[in-house]
Write a protein that holds these residues in place. Sequence first.
Motif, PDB file in Angstrom:
ATOM      1  N   MET A 165       0.842  -1.197   0.000  1.00  0.00           N
ATOM      2  CA  MET A 165       0.000   0.000   0.000  1.00  0.00           C
ATOM      3  C   MET A 165       0.875   1.242   0.000  1.00  0.00           C
ATOM      4  SD  MET A 165      -2.974   1.092   2.712  1.00  0.00           S
ATOM      5  CE  MET A 165      -3.876   2.619   2.488  1.00  0.00           C
ATOM      6  N   SER A 166       0.566   2.197  -0.873  1.00  0.00           N
ATOM      7  CA  SER A 166       1.369   3.407  -0.993  1.00  0.00           C
ATOM      8  C   SER A 166       1.239   4.284   0.245  1.00  0.00           C
ATOM      9  CB  SER A 166       0.930   4.216  -2.222  1.00  0.00           C
ATOM     10  OG  SER A 166       1.156   3.495  -3.406  1.00  0.00           O
ATOM     11  N   GLU A 167       2.330   4.923   0.599  1.00  0.00           N
ATOM     12  CA  GLU A 167       2.336   5.976   1.616  1.00  0.00           C
ATOM     13  C   GLU A 167       2.832   7.236   0.920  1.00  0.00           C
ATOM     14  OE1 GLU A 167       3.486   5.179   5.792  1.00  0.00           O
ATOM     15  OE2 GLU A 167       4.296   3.320   4.970  1.00  0.00           O
ATOM     16  N   LEU A 168       1.925   8.147   0.638  1.00  0.00           N
ATOM     17  CA  LEU A 168       2.241   9.327  -0.153  1.00  0.00           C
ATOM     18  C   LEU A 168       2.387  10.553   0.742  1.00  0.00           C
ATOM     19  CD1 LEU A 168      -0.230   8.800  -3.146  1.00  0.00           C
ATOM     20  CD2 LEU A 168       2.110   7.966  -2.892  1.00  0.00           C
ATOM     21  N   PHE A 169       3.500  11.238   0.570  1.00  0.00           N
ATOM     22  CA  PHE A 169       3.773  12.436   1.346  1.00  0.00           C
ATOM     23  C   PHE A 169       4.298  13.527   0.416  1.00  0.00           C
ATOM     24  CE2 PHE A 169       3.810   9.115   4.445  1.00  0.00           C
ATOM     25  CZ  PHE A 169       3.310   9.685   5.612  1.00  0.00           C
ATOM     26  N   VAL A 170       3.902  14.760   0.707  1.00  0.00           N
ATOM     27  CA  VAL A 170       4.423  15.924  -0.001  1.00  0.00           C
ATOM     28  C   VAL A 170       5.444  16.604   0.903  1.00  0.00           C
ATOM     29  CG1 VAL A 170       3.882  18.239  -0.874  1.00  0.00           C
ATOM     30  CG2 VAL A 170       2.374  16.311  -1.414  1.00  0.00           C
ATOM     31  N   GLY A 171       6.564  17.016   0.330  1.00  0.00           N
ATOM     32  CA  GLY A 171       7.558  17.806   1.045  1.00  0.00           C
ATOM     33  C   GLY A 171       7.734  19.143   0.374  1.00  0.00           C
ATOM     34  N   LEU A 172       7.764  20.207   1.167  1.00  0.00           N
ATOM     35  CA  LEU A 172       7.904  21.566   0.648  1.00  0.00           C
ATOM     36  C   LEU A 172       9.082  22.246   1.332  1.00  0.00           C
ATOM     37  CD1 LEU A 172       4.144  22.639   0.816  1.00  0.00           C
ATOM     38  CD2 LEU A 172       5.395  21.914  -1.233  1.00  0.00           C
ATOM     39  N   MET A 173       9.882  22.934   0.548  1.00  0.00           N
ATOM     40  CA  MET A 173      11.057  23.605   1.107  1.00  0.00           C
ATOM     41  C   MET A 173      11.283  24.946   0.442  1.00  0.00           C
ATOM     42  SD  MET A 173      13.481  23.622   3.241  1.00  0.00           S
ATOM     43  CE  MET A 173      15.051  24.424   3.544  1.00  0.00           C
ATOM     44  N   SER A 174      11.310  25.997   1.239  1.00  0.00           N
ATOM     45  CA  SER A 174      11.755  27.310   0.771  1.00  0.00           C
ATOM     46  C   SER A 174      12.937  27.689   1.651  1.00  0.00           C
ATOM     47  CB  SER A 174      10.627  28.347   0.883  1.00  0.00           C
ATOM     48  OG  SER A 174       9.990  28.296   2.143  1.00  0.00           O
ATOM     49  N   LEU A 223       9.886  15.182  15.890  1.00  0.00           N
ATOM     50  CA  LEU A 223       9.903  16.579  15.482  1.00  0.00           C
ATOM     51  C   LEU A 223       8.605  16.964  14.780  1.00  0.00           C
ATOM     52  CD1 LEU A 223      13.530  16.803  14.025  1.00  0.00           C
ATOM     53  CD2 LEU A 223      12.772  17.208  16.383  1.00  0.00           C
ATOM     54  N   GLY A 224       8.195  18.208  14.966  1.00  0.00           N
ATOM     55  CA  GLY A 224       7.075  18.742  14.207  1.00  0.00           C
ATOM     56  C   GLY A 224       5.745  18.689  14.928  1.00  0.00           C
ATOM     57  N   GLY A 225       4.868  19.608  14.548  1.00  0.00           N
ATOM     58  CA  GLY A 225       3.500  19.634  15.033  1.00  0.00           C
ATOM     59  C   GLY A 225       2.558  19.259  13.914  1.00  0.00           C
ATOM     60  N   ILE A 226       1.439  18.603  14.244  1.00  0.00           N
ATOM     61  CA  ILE A 226       0.512  18.096  13.236  1.00  0.00           C
ATOM     62  C   ILE A 226      -0.755  18.945  13.216  1.00  0.00           C
ATOM     63  CG2 ILE A 226      -0.920  16.125  12.550  1.00  0.00           C
ATOM     64  CD1 ILE A 226       1.192  14.297  13.799  1.00  0.00           C
ATOM     65  N   TRP A 230       9.865  12.969   4.008  1.00  0.00           N
ATOM     66  CA  TRP A 230      10.361  11.877   4.849  1.00  0.00           C
ATOM     67  C   TRP A 230      10.195  12.203   6.335  1.00  0.00           C
ATOM     68  CZ3 TRP A 230      14.500  11.168   8.292  1.00  0.00           C
ATOM     69  CH2 TRP A 230      14.936   9.844   8.493  1.00  0.00           C
ATOM     70  N   LEU A 231      10.519  13.441   6.707  1.00  0.00           N
ATOM     71  CA  LEU A 231      10.370  13.866   8.096  1.00  0.00           C
ATOM     72  C   LEU A 231       8.905  13.875   8.515  1.00  0.00           C
ATOM     73  CD1 LEU A 231      12.994  16.747   8.147  1.00  0.00           C
ATOM     74  CD2 LEU A 231      13.092  14.690   9.572  1.00  0.00           C
ATOM     75  N   ALA A 232       8.015  14.291   7.606  1.00  0.00           N
ATOM     76  CA  ALA A 232       6.586  14.300   7.916  1.00  0.00           C
ATOM     77  C   ALA A 232       6.103  12.881   8.215  1.00  0.00           C
ATOM     78  CB  ALA A 232       5.795  14.903   6.761  1.00  0.00           C
ATOM     79  N   ARG A 233       6.562  11.931   7.435  1.00  0.00           N
ATOM     80  CA  ARG A 233       6.185  10.532   7.679  1.00  0.00           C
ATOM     81  C   ARG A 233       6.660  10.080   9.056  1.00  0.00           C
ATOM     82  NH1 ARG A 233       8.575   5.297   6.716  1.00  0.00           N
ATOM     83  NH2 ARG A 233       6.991   3.716   6.165  1.00  0.00           N
ATOM     84  N   LYS A 234       7.874  10.456   9.425  1.00  0.00           N
ATOM     85  CA  LYS A 234       8.391  10.080  10.738  1.00  0.00           C
ATOM     86  C   LYS A 234       7.520  10.672  11.849  1.00  0.00           C
ATOM     87  CE  LYS A 234      12.292   8.463  11.171  1.00  0.00           C
ATOM     88  NZ  LYS A 234      12.768   7.058  11.337  1.00  0.00           N
ATOM     89  N   THR A 235       7.084  11.922  11.663  1.00  0.00           N
ATOM     90  CA  THR A 235       6.252  12.569  12.676  1.00  0.00           C
ATOM     91  C   THR A 235       4.900  11.882  12.802  1.00  0.00           C
ATOM     92  OG1 THR A 235       7.317  14.691  12.166  1.00  0.00           O
ATOM     93  CG2 THR A 235       5.261  14.771  13.416  1.00  0.00           C
ATOM     94  N   VAL A 236       4.265  11.629  11.662  1.00  0.00           N
ATOM     95  CA  VAL A 236       2.957  10.976  11.656  1.00  0.00           C
ATOM     96  C   VAL A 236       3.036   9.610  12.341  1.00  0.00           C
ATOM     97  CG1 VAL A 236       1.219   9.930  10.136  1.00  0.00           C
ATOM     98  CG2 VAL A 236       2.090  12.224   9.642  1.00  0.00           C
ATOM     99  N   ARG A 237       4.148   8.920  12.163  1.00  0.00           N
ATOM    100  CA  ARG A 237       4.335   7.594  12.767  1.00  0.00           C
ATOM    101  C   ARG A 237       4.884   7.677  14.194  1.00  0.00           C
ATOM    102  NH1 ARG A 237       5.078   3.402   8.660  1.00  0.00           N
ATOM    103  NH2 ARG A 237       6.727   2.451   9.916  1.00  0.00           N
TER     104      ARG A 237
END
Length: 371
Positions: free
Chosen positions: A1-10, A365-368, A340-347
């Motif tokens: 099953m796919s695990e899809l995440f978007v990453g954004l960087m400025s 790391l991170g707030g959801i 990748w970091l977002a996935r770590k946070t969600v998990r």
Amino acid sequence: MSELFVGLMSGTSLDGVDGVLADISGTRLAVLAYGSAPLSQALTEELLALNSPGPNELHRAALAANALVRVYAHLVANLLDQAGIKHTEVNAIGAHGQTVRHQPQAFDGTGYTLQLNNPALLAELTGIEVVADFRSRDVAAGGQGAPLVPAFHQSVFGRLGETVATLNIGGISNLTVLGPKMTDDVLGFDCGPGNALMDAWCRQHLGQAFDADGTWAAAGRVHVDLLAALLEEPYFDQPAPKSTGRDLFNPIWLARKLERFTSVAPVDVQATLTELTASACAVCVKRYGFESKNLIVCGGGAFNTHLMNRLQAHLPSLQVDSSQAHGLHPLQVEAAAFAWLARKTVRRETSSLEAVTGAQGARVLGGIYPA
């Protein structure tokens, strides 16, 4: 099953927003879509201005964050269209925001780090869960809050039995050294300026956002005395872990350094600033990554041919090449890292590294912000 995440960087270079849509369900991250979006001149100028104290900062920062998030949301829509993916199929967006102040451990012993962002608005505009504010927990735990990407570098560039050095050259340059054990033998820190000073000087004298391919710098000559004066900055001698940003390496810092060198031609200043970045990075590689056979370069600096040539000249025993040769486009690396970091946070998995940031231990790391 796919695990899809978007990453954004400025990043600190302020040359726009990079975004990726990635599938992180397998053993390796797979980029399904990549895009970039420019920042308007007005927003760029405002974000640059907010790096320094000024009038009505809170009001201006809030509105700039809203404007930045609208760019984010438009880019997310483009990524989904490009891949033919519905927003309901995406697990989360990792949105770093725009760093305007970075003062870990300063003033009261804890300090702070500030990334302009409005993750609630981004969740509202996209209908996708958002993970943001990745640095603050590490700073609260006594760390530098930066760099954040070494753990990701290990997952994509690490090689069992080999030491690998990875250099990201955005506005600020940061080095990751991956040990041969593929466990937690990872070191990462900010070397100093990347493109920030070169870009600022180029805007001031050529009216261009950056020195394309390093052509202007290559036409000049390095001013040895000026370079020595620039390298007198105490930050360069600090041991790792350490981090920096535009709080230190900015046009005001440069103007102060140039006060004794008013006769140096602008083109020679550009050549010297490029040499500053190359030499500061090379010193770090020689000190911490000397066992590596390669230096993998990502970020906008990977497209500066003159800068890459200078790095190779300083590091003749290493092969200096773009991350493209190692499976990931230079402009996709940091955006992919935040997916990748977002996935770590969600998990609820830790993603900071004590050896990198100096924190009291690894943290989630991170707030959801739910959709």
